[in-house]
Scaffold this active site. Structure first.
Site, PDB file in Angstrom:
ATOM      1  N   LEU A  33       0.825  -1.218   0.000  1.00  0.00           N
ATOM      2  CA  LEU A  33       0.000   0.000   0.000  1.00  0.00           C
ATOM      3  C   LEU A  33       0.857   1.265   0.000  1.00  0.00           C
ATOM      4  CD1 LEU A  33      -2.751  -1.120   2.561  1.00  0.00           C
ATOM      5  CD2 LEU A  33      -2.705  -1.402   0.065  1.00  0.00           C
ATOM      6  N   GLY A  36      -1.654   6.365  -2.627  1.00  0.00           N
ATOM      7  CA  GLY A  36      -2.802   6.226  -3.537  1.00  0.00           C
ATOM      8  C   GLY A  36      -3.882   5.397  -2.871  1.00  0.00           C
ATOM      9  N   HIS A  37      -3.483   4.246  -2.327  1.00  0.00           N
ATOM     10  CA  HIS A  37      -4.441   3.402  -1.605  1.00  0.00           C
ATOM     11  C   HIS A  37      -4.979   4.163  -0.378  1.00  0.00           C
ATOM     12  CE1 HIS A  37      -1.665   0.231  -3.406  1.00  0.00           C
ATOM     13  NE2 HIS A  37      -2.836  -0.151  -3.869  1.00  0.00           N
ATOM     14  N   GLY A 149      -9.538   3.688  -7.722  1.00  0.00           N
ATOM     15  CA  GLY A 149      -8.648   4.776  -8.126  1.00  0.00           C
ATOM     16  C   GLY A 149      -8.711   5.041  -9.626  1.00  0.00           C
ATOM     17  N   LYS A 151      -6.323   5.975 -11.355  1.00  0.00           N
ATOM     18  CA  LYS A 151      -5.057   5.532 -11.970  1.00  0.00           C
ATOM     19  C   LYS A 151      -5.325   4.327 -12.872  1.00  0.00           C
ATOM     20  CE  LYS A 151      -1.712   3.049 -10.769  1.00  0.00           C
ATOM     21  NZ  LYS A 151      -1.144   1.848 -11.418  1.00  0.00           N
ATOM     22  N   ARG A 189       4.016  -1.198  -8.253  1.00  0.00           N
ATOM     23  CA  ARG A 189       5.041  -1.703  -9.186  1.00  0.00           C
ATOM     24  C   ARG A 189       6.189  -0.723  -9.384  1.00  0.00           C
ATOM     25  NH1 ARG A 189       0.235  -4.393 -11.689  1.00  0.00           N
ATOM     26  NH2 ARG A 189       0.684  -6.624 -11.566  1.00  0.00           N
TER      27      ARG A 189
HETATM   28  P1  AMP Z   1      -3.979  -2.283  -6.538  1.00  0.00           P
HETATM   29  O1  AMP Z   1      -3.520  -2.619  -5.161  1.00  0.00           O
HETATM   30  O2  AMP Z   1      -2.887  -1.788  -7.432  1.00  0.00           O
HETATM   31  O3  AMP Z   1      -4.815  -3.359  -7.147  1.00  0.00           O
HETATM   32  O4  AMP Z   1      -4.943  -1.025  -6.391  1.00  0.00           O
HETATM   33  C1  AMP Z   1      -6.042  -1.039  -5.510  1.00  0.00           C
HETATM   34  C2  AMP Z   1      -6.841   0.231  -5.718  1.00  0.00           C
HETATM   35  O5  AMP Z   1      -6.018   1.367  -5.482  1.00  0.00           O
HETATM   36  C3  AMP Z   1      -7.374   0.364  -7.153  1.00  0.00           C
HETATM   37  O6  AMP Z   1      -8.701   0.892  -7.110  1.00  0.00           O
HETATM   38  C4  AMP Z   1      -6.412   1.351  -7.757  1.00  0.00           C
HETATM   39  O7  AMP Z   1      -6.946   2.090  -8.837  1.00  0.00           O
HETATM   40  C5  AMP Z   1      -6.112   2.252  -6.574  1.00  0.00           C
HETATM   41  N1  AMP Z   1      -4.835   2.973  -6.785  1.00  0.00           N
HETATM   42  C6  AMP Z   1      -3.626   2.427  -7.094  1.00  0.00           C
HETATM   43  N2  AMP Z   1      -2.708   3.402  -7.278  1.00  0.00           N
HETATM   44  C7  AMP Z   1      -3.359   4.581  -7.099  1.00  0.00           C
HETATM   45  C8  AMP Z   1      -2.963   5.951  -7.173  1.00  0.00           C
HETATM   46  N3  AMP Z   1      -1.711   6.310  -7.466  1.00  0.00           N
HETATM   47  N4  AMP Z   1      -3.895   6.891  -6.922  1.00  0.00           N
HETATM   48  C9  AMP Z   1      -5.177   6.550  -6.627  1.00  0.00           C
HETATM   49  N5  AMP Z   1      -5.606   5.282  -6.537  1.00  0.00           N
HETATM   50  C10 AMP Z   1      -4.720   4.306  -6.776  1.00  0.00           C
END
Ligand code: AMP
Length: 283
Positions: A33, A36-37, A149, A151, A189
């Site tokens: 995390l 963004g999260h 998000g 993103k 990533r």
């Molecule tokens: P992930 O853990 O990458 O699957 O992301 C989980 C949630 O966090 C998803 O809804 C993503 O779009 C959101 N997310 C990831 N990176 C960002 C970011 N930089 N800004 C806003 N939300 C994000």
């Protein structure tokens, strides 16, 4: 804050929150995390009385050649962030809980052409994996609001549509992309980037700003905008290999030849170990 590993215990915890009259907010994640999260947890906290975060690296959304085995799992740090931002529960099922080995999954949730566009072209089946796991998570948690998000614009568009098509009683809230100070979109990533690649990666956002400026100024054909972005990225991020740069209708995700109306400019660029995506919506 509670940490819950089983579906049964998760259902019980949500049911107790419901009995207490709480509105349920849900933030699904794959962990590692970052801010963004955290911004999604903050948004959930601001409008819901009870906030659940899930951390589950979903194997069925990874192709065999992708980074499932190396995906980071800093669980203690993740739990600390959730606690600090006021989550009530973190759901951390293991893979056998979500996909019991003695009951091979026969059901998939897929989304036809929206899942084949953009990232779907280089990641066939990816969005079926995403829809299937989010459908399961929505059935387990039963939230009032789901926080996503921007993103991952295609993912958010697809999940909003899945929610409509399958009549999930949940509101999807899409929150803005959180960026590093140099513009790079935060991503789990980004940790895979070498120092040199990290220095070049802000060019992705730079190219999106260039596209937005061109479109706002003179509405050139999409082709011209894509060519300018390619040139920008090639010059500033030579370590990156462009997977796609596309200009699409912001709802249907279909390529558009003209840059009129509300358009999505989306890209994916591969560095050695990291495939990064970013986007901008231009009015
Ligand atoms: P992930 O853990 O990458 O699957 O992301 C989980 C949630 O966090 C998803 O809804 C993503 O779009 C959101 N997310 C990831 N990176 C960002 C970011 N930089 N800004 C806003 N939300 C994000």
């Amino acid at each position: 804050m509670e940490t819950i590993k089983t579906i049964k215990a998760m259902r019980e915890s949500v049911a107790a929150a419901r009995r207490a009259g709480k509105k349920i907010g849900f933030v699904p994640t794959m962990g590692a995390l970052h801010e963004g999260h955290a911004s999604l947890v903050d948004a959930a906290r601001a409008s819901c009385g009870w906030v659940a975060v899930s951390i589950f690296v979903n194997p069925i959304q990874f192709a065999p050649t992708e980074d499932l085995a190396s995906y980071p799992h800093p669980l203690e740090k993740d739990l600390e962030l959730c606690r600090a931002r006021g989550a009530d529960v973190v759901f951390v099922p293991d893979v056998n809980e979500m996909y019991p080995p003695d009951r091979p999954r026969l059901t998939d949730v897929s989304i036809r052409e929206l899942g084949d566009a953009l990232c779907g072209r280089s990641r066939p089946g990816h969005f079926t994996g995403v829809c299937t796991v989010v459908a399961k998570l929505l059935n387990i948690v039963g939230p009032d609001k789901l926080f996503l998000g921007a993103k991952d614009y295609q993912q958010a568009t697809i999940l909003r549509r899945m929610i409509l098509d399958l009549d999930y009683p949940v509101d999807a809230v899409v929150c803005p992309t959180v960026r590093e100070s140099d513009g790079l979109a935060m991503s789990s990533r980004n940790a895979y980037l070498s120092a040199g690649e990290r220095g070049q990666a802000p060019a992705l956002h730079g190219s999106l700003l260039l596209a937005a400026e061109m479109i706002r100024k003179s509405r050139p054909p999409a082709e011209q905008v894509v060519a300018a972005m390619k040139e920008f990225i090639t010059a500033r991020a030579p370590a990156g290999k462009i997977d796609y740069i596309q200009i699409c209708d912001s709802e249907s995700l279909r390529d558009v030849p003209e840059t009129r109306g509300l358009v999505l400019v989306a890209l994916a660029v591969r560095f050695d170990k990291a495939r990064l995506i970013d986007n901008i919506v231009v009015e």
